[in-house]
Write a protein that holds these residues in place. Structure first.
Motif, short mmCIF file in Angstrom:
data_model
loop_
_atom_site.label_atom_id
_atom_site.label_comp_id
_atom_site.label_asym_id
_atom_site.label_seq_id
_atom_site.Cartn_x
_atom_site.Cartn_y
_atom_site.Cartn_z
N PHE A 121 57.53 14.45 33.62
CA PHE A 121 56.73 15.26 32.69
C PHE A 121 57.12 15.05 31.24
CE2 PHE A 121 56.49 17.98 36.58
CZ PHE A 121 55.12 17.84 36.79
N ASP A 122 58.20 14.34 30.99
CA ASP A 122 58.70 14.12 29.64
C ASP A 122 58.24 12.77 29.11
OD1 ASP A 122 60.15 14.47 27.25
OD2 ASP A 122 61.96 13.59 28.13
N LYS A 123 56.97 12.65 28.88
CA LYS A 123 56.37 11.37 28.44
C LYS A 123 56.86 10.93 27.07
CE LYS A 123 53.62 11.12 32.02
NZ LYS A 123 54.06 10.40 33.18
N ASP A 124 57.26 11.89 26.23
CA ASP A 124 57.71 11.57 24.88
C ASP A 124 59.22 11.39 24.77
OD1 ASP A 124 55.07 11.73 23.94
OD2 ASP A 124 55.26 13.90 23.62
N ASN A 125 59.92 11.38 25.89
CA ASN A 125 61.37 11.20 25.94
C ASN A 125 62.10 12.17 25.01
OD1 ASN A 125 60.38 8.76 27.27
ND2 ASN A 125 62.53 8.22 27.30
N LYS A 126 61.75 13.44 25.11
CA LYS A 126 62.42 14.48 24.33
C LYS A 126 63.71 14.93 25.01
CE LYS A 126 58.24 16.40 22.32
NZ LYS A 126 57.37 17.58 22.23
N VAL A 127 63.86 14.61 26.29
CA VAL A 127 65.01 15.06 27.07
C VAL A 127 65.94 13.88 27.33
CG1 VAL A 127 65.78 16.14 29.22
CG2 VAL A 127 63.62 16.86 28.16
N GLN A 128 67.19 14.04 26.96
CA GLN A 128 68.21 13.02 27.23
C GLN A 128 68.84 13.30 28.59
OE1 GLN A 128 69.53 10.12 25.49
NE2 GLN A 128 70.30 10.01 27.59
N LEU A 129 68.83 12.32 29.45
CA LEU A 129 69.44 12.45 30.77
C LEU A 129 70.94 12.19 30.66
CD1 LEU A 129 69.21 12.76 33.85
CD2 LEU A 129 68.68 10.31 33.95
N LEU A 130 71.73 13.13 31.20
CA LEU A 130 73.18 13.01 31.26
C LEU A 130 73.59 13.03 32.72
CD1 LEU A 130 74.07 15.76 28.61
CD2 LEU A 130 73.75 13.30 28.20
N ILE A 131 74.42 12.09 33.14
CA ILE A 131 74.85 12.02 34.53
C ILE A 131 76.37 12.01 34.60
CG2 ILE A 131 74.74 10.76 36.72
CD1 ILE A 131 72.13 9.48 35.74
N ASP A 132 76.91 12.95 35.33
CA ASP A 132 78.35 12.98 35.61
C ASP A 132 78.69 11.71 36.38
OD1 ASP A 132 80.97 13.55 36.41
OD2 ASP A 132 80.39 15.22 37.70
N GLU A 133 79.71 10.99 35.92
CA GLU A 133 80.07 9.72 36.55
C GLU A 133 80.35 9.86 38.04
OE1 GLU A 133 83.50 8.30 34.42
OE2 GLU A 133 84.80 9.84 35.24
N ASP A 134 80.81 11.02 38.48
CA ASP A 134 81.11 11.21 39.91
C ASP A 134 79.85 11.22 40.77
OD1 ASP A 134 83.80 11.23 39.35
OD2 ASP A 134 83.97 13.41 39.38
N ILE A 135 78.70 11.54 40.20
CA ILE A 135 77.43 11.47 40.95
C ILE A 135 77.20 10.03 41.39
CG2 ILE A 135 74.91 11.60 40.72
CD1 ILE A 135 76.00 14.38 40.77
N LEU A 136 77.45 9.09 40.51
CA LEU A 136 77.17 7.68 40.79
C LEU A 136 78.17 7.07 41.77
CD1 LEU A 136 76.24 6.62 37.17
CD2 LEU A 136 74.72 7.39 39.02
#
Length: 177
Positions: A121-136
């Motif tokens: 839903f964020d077509k304008d890239n207003k939201v920065q995705l942050l991922i905890d390294e342990d998820i990966l």
């Protein structure tokens, strides 16, 4: 009793949920699903975690102090967030949880339903995705398909190699102690 299902449900679902299944199917991502009552806390998710055989992550919608930058943080459920530590890692002003109104305006969702696919839903890239390294570092990644009445389980390699590129949101990998 909850039951693991493979792939999309047979019955018709809400439009937002169908969007997630269509998205994953278009990427040829295999997934398992458990349908359940609405879950609003990590504690409530534990029964589903046991059935799926892993812990689903926390999905937090954050905003900086002047509400000019929005963040979606994916982190391990057993960790506690220090916004002071996180703001330093991402070079932000003070962080707080986004309000229900901001969440609806930004990602078209209500509290309890935030997930990585909400970035569709964020077509304008207003939201920065942050991922905890342990998820990966996990074998599986789990999330709700826009509604908190189902939980999906995908392989982390599909998450990294198929889902993330298709969302068009370059993540920042962070360390949540």
């Amino acid at each position: 009793m909850y039951k693991i299902q493979s792939g999309r449900p047979i019955d018709k679902r809400e439009e937002k949920e169908e969007l997630v299944y269509n998205f994953l199917d278009s990427l040829s991502v295999s997934y398992e699903r458990v349908d359940h009552e609405a879950l609003f806390t990590i504690e409530a998710c534990q029964k589903v975690d046991e059935i799926l055989g892993f812990e689903i992550c926390k999905n937090l919608f954050l905003v900086n102090s002047n509400k000019s930058q929005f963040y979606l943080l994916l982190m391990m459920p057993n960790k506690n967030l220090s916004t002071k530590d996180l703001k330093v890692q991402i070079n932000s002003t003070r962080l707080s949880f986004g309000t229900a109104d901001l969440l609806l305006q930004t990602l078209n969702l209500t509290p309890g339903c935030v997930n990585v696919c909400s970035l569709l839903f964020d077509k304008d890239n207003k939201v920065q995705l942050l991922i905890d390294e342990d998820i990966l570092a996990q074998e599986y990644f789990g999330f709700h398909p826009m509604l908190n009445t189902s939980t999906l389980k995908v392989n982390v390699s599909d998450f990294i190699n198929k889902i993330l590129p298709a969302l068009n949101h370059e993540p920042i990998i962070v360390k949540i102690p």
